[in-house]
Design a protein around this motif. Structure first.
Motif, PDB file in Angstrom:
ATOM      1  N   PRO A 185      34.088  22.653  44.699  1.00 16.92           N
ATOM      2  CA  PRO A 185      35.400  22.862  44.371  1.00 16.92           C
ATOM      3  C   PRO A 185      36.368  23.430  45.480  1.00 16.92           C
ATOM      4  O   PRO A 185      37.706  23.428  45.537  1.00 16.92           O
ATOM      5  N   GLN A 186      35.872  24.232  46.595  1.00 17.50           N
ATOM      6  CA  GLN A 186      36.508  24.752  47.743  1.00 17.50           C
ATOM      7  C   GLN A 186      37.228  23.538  48.570  1.00 17.50           C
ATOM      8  O   GLN A 186      38.069  23.831  49.126  1.00 17.50           O
ATOM      9  N   ASP A 187      36.717  22.402  48.484  1.00 21.74           N
ATOM     10  CA  ASP A 187      37.257  21.194  49.221  1.00 21.74           C
ATOM     11  C   ASP A 187      38.465  20.599  48.392  1.00 21.74           C
ATOM     12  O   ASP A 187      39.182  19.746  49.041  1.00 21.74           O
ATOM     13  N   LEU A 188      38.540  20.901  47.298  1.00 21.43           N
ATOM     14  CA  LEU A 188      39.764  20.468  46.454  1.00 21.43           C
ATOM     15  C   LEU A 188      40.927  20.944  46.671  1.00 21.43           C
ATOM     16  O   LEU A 188      41.182  22.130  46.609  1.00 21.43           O
ATOM     17  N   ASP A 189      42.104  20.051  46.729  1.00 18.32           N
ATOM     18  CA  ASP A 189      43.342  20.587  46.798  1.00 18.32           C
ATOM     19  C   ASP A 189      44.446  20.263  45.957  1.00 18.32           C
ATOM     20  O   ASP A 189      44.824  19.052  45.834  1.00 18.32           O
ATOM     21  N   VAL A 190      44.822  21.078  45.041  1.00 20.53           N
ATOM     22  CA  VAL A 190      45.556  20.697  43.908  1.00 20.53           C
ATOM     23  C   VAL A 190      46.933  21.787  44.019  1.00 20.53           C
ATOM     24  O   VAL A 190      46.683  22.716  44.365  1.00 20.53           O
ATOM     25  N   SER A 191      48.100  21.311  43.367  1.00 17.95           N
ATOM     26  CA  SER A 191      49.093  21.944  43.321  1.00 17.95           C
ATOM     27  C   SER A 191      49.204  22.896  42.243  1.00 17.95           C
ATOM     28  O   SER A 191      50.090  24.243  42.533  1.00 17.95           O
ATOM     29  N   ASP A 192      48.726  22.980  41.326  1.00 16.14           N
ATOM     30  CA  ASP A 192      48.822  23.776  39.996  1.00 16.14           C
ATOM     31  C   ASP A 192      47.992  25.131  40.423  1.00 16.14           C
ATOM     32  O   ASP A 192      46.906  25.097  40.744  1.00 16.14           O
ATOM     33  N   GLU A 193      48.635  26.064  40.341  1.00 20.02           N
ATOM     34  CA  GLU A 193      48.189  27.720  40.583  1.00 20.02           C
ATOM     35  C   GLU A 193      46.876  27.905  39.478  1.00 20.02           C
ATOM     36  O   GLU A 193      46.043  28.504  40.262  1.00 20.02           O
ATOM     37  N   GLU A 194      47.292  27.522  38.436  1.00 16.07           N
ATOM     38  CA  GLU A 194      46.064  27.958  37.452  1.00 16.07           C
ATOM     39  C   GLU A 194      44.906  27.243  37.780  1.00 16.07           C
ATOM     40  O   GLU A 194      43.784  28.084  37.778  1.00 16.07           O
ATOM     41  N   ILE A 195      44.874  26.153  38.150  1.00 19.26           N
ATOM     42  CA  ILE A 195      43.689  25.270  38.467  1.00 19.26           C
ATOM     43  C   ILE A 195      43.129  25.753  39.697  1.00 19.26           C
ATOM     44  O   ILE A 195      41.840  26.042  39.952  1.00 19.26           O
TER      45      ILE A 195
END
Length: 519
Positions: A185-195
């Protein structure tokens, strides 16, 4: 009543105490050979089968019993569970093996004749080892509980991620693809703050879980210490004042345990036993199955012990059948081995050298059993067994064996193996419990009962193999032809063996009237 009668009955052969006795693979072989066996077994299903088979049994954890409880036992046998050693190439398996070897060396130092330690010192050494194992098991139990909680939190966090993705309008396929990436999961880049917050929490939980797994590997499996039990029983009978050494010891397990048997042999030699460690291929002893076992045999040498001499070594058990070679088929001649391998040449040094017989195929074993009990064995056309296991790490590459060769190793998942018609691939009836037992060389009439019968069968000692080992260690010295004739008779008796009257399983403390307890 058990097949072991009251104390004043003259024993037929030896009185054997079987630790981790299972459903009775060694017991039925010993019974055929005229020995009396008492087993200790904790599994309820195996005890139920033993009861129906008339096998004398105490139920419970071997660690709750002691050699001193059974002073009239003359032979010790057993196959302690060693699952932690069988993880090939895995660090945890190697560490468990190293830990046990270190414990054995501590016991060896305590019993070495040159160290001249008294019984109190030897017993204190064992108590310290037992306490270390107990504390390690308690700590492991706490770590396992914490690990379950972390796993539960990870599951809750994954569900929260999925729910948030669905709220954001992602399709089911998009959600599935994203969830597959949560291993890192540390490698994932998403814009949603909650996620992002959930992903950070998931990464922390993964790190915590890795640490807990490493701690569990360090602590080891509590079953690892069980492999020490037979050795301690031998030491107790050899060193405890007022006790007499066992006449013989027979232990068997998976190949990974051979280093443990090597260390056992060093200790047993210090106690006056002649020993032999041997790899045994089951099909080379008439078992219609390829399976390799690590066997330790020992016989007490009273003369050597009394005179301070090294007891020396036992001879190995001679193979009576050829080993299976993939692709080979048995030749028509019963003593010619294989059509595509070199024939067995008798030794010039031994006029009694007997050519090996071909290995026994599944079909031959099942046909023989069907003649004895037609209702318990199917009349199948030429068949192929497709294993539940994959080969080469590929779960789709299922192992296959045709009817005219030995079975692959019978495991606790034998009931999952498919049986298909060889020419058409059409599904046939899978092996029944009676048939799977026959492939382990149990009598077709063996009364399998209780829970998880497939596991009982898969974990059992093949009785035909036990016949060879017990005859070799406990029987009188005979010429090879005479010994073979005796084994042939015993094997024939084993096939037609039938259970007697069911017996009641004894519990810990129910010593009164038992021939091994003297109470």
């Amino acid at each position: 009543m058990s097949h072991i009668e009251k104390e004043d009955s003259p024993p037929a052969g030896f009185r054997i105490l079987d630790l981790f006795a299972g459903p009775g693979g060694l017991d039925v072989a010993a019974d055929v050979l005229g020995h009396q066996v008492t087993g200790i077994e904790w599994d309820a299903g195996a005890c139920a089968t033993r009861s129906m088979a008339g096998m004398d049994t105490f139920r419970g954890d071997v660690r709750k019993y002691r050699a001193a409880f059974f002073p009239h036992a003359e032979v010790l046998t057993g196959g302690p569970p060693c699952q932690t050693f069988t993880v090939a190439g895995h660090g945890a398996g190697r560490r468990a093996l190293d830990d046990v070897i270190r414990y054995i060396e501590r016991l060896h130092q305590a019993v070495r004749p040159e160290n001249d330690h008294d019984w109190k010192h030897i017993f204190r050494t064992w108590r310290k080892i037992s306490e270390e194992l107990r504390l390690s098991a308690l700590e492991a139990k706490e770590v396992k509980a914490e690990k379950r909680e972390v796993d539960k939190l990870r599951g809750t966090t994954r569900k929260a991620v999925k729910s948030r993705l669905e709220q954001l309008g992602n399709s089911a396929d998009e959600v599935t693809i994203f969830l597959k990436k949560l291993k890192a999961p540390q490698d994932l880049d998403v814009s949603d703050e909650e996620i992002n917050g959930l992903l950070k929490q998931l990464g922390d939980l993964n790190d915590q879980l890795d640490k807990l797994k490493a701690k569990l590997e360090e602590l080891g499996d509590e079953r690892t210490g069980l492999v020490l039990q037979p050795l301690w029983w031998v030491i107790e009978r050899s060193k405890r004042p007022g006790s007499k050494p066992y006449e013989a010891v027979v232990l068997e397990q998976v190949p990974a345990v051979m280093p443990v048997w090597r260390e056992y042999a060093h200790v047993l030699a210090s106690l006056g036993y002649r020993t032999k460690r041997q790899w045994m291929h089951t099909e080379a002893f008439g078992v219609p199955q390829t399976r390799r076992r690590a066997v330790l045999m020992a016989r007490f040498d009273r003369t050597a012990q009394e005179n301070g001499l090294h007891p020396g070594l036992l001879t190995g058990v001679r193979e009576t059948h050829a080993r299976y070679q993939p692709g080979a088929r048995p030749s028509p001649s019963p003593n010619a081995g294989y059509a595509d391998t070199l024939p067995v040449v008798p030794s010039k040094k031994d006029e009694e050298e007997i050519p090996k017989e071909p290995w026994v195929s599944m079909r031959k074993a099942l046909e023989g059993a069907r003649e004895i009990s037609p209702k318990k064995v199917c009349d199948r056309p030429a068949f192929t067994v497709i294993s539940n296991y994959g080969t080469g790490g590929d779960p789709e590459a299922r192992g296959r064996r045709d009817h005219d060769v030995p079975s692959a190793t019978i495991t606790g998942k034998v009931s999952r193996n498919r049986v298909v018609e060889k020419d058409t691939g059409e599904d046939l009836d899978r092996f029944s419990h009676a048939e799977a037992g026959v492939l382990q060389t149990f009598p077709v009439a063996y009364p399998w009962t209780g829970n998880d019968i497939s596991q009982q069968i898969g974990n059992a000692v093949p009785p035909r193999l036990a016949l060879h080992v017990l005859r070799h260690v406990l029987g009188p010295e005979l010429g090879r032809k005479e010994a073979k004739a005796g084994l042939d008779r015993a094997a024939a008796d084993l096939e037609v063996w039938k259970p007697g009257v069911p017996v009641e399983i004894r519990e810990h403390g129910e010593w009164k009237g038992h021939p091994l307890t003297g109470r």
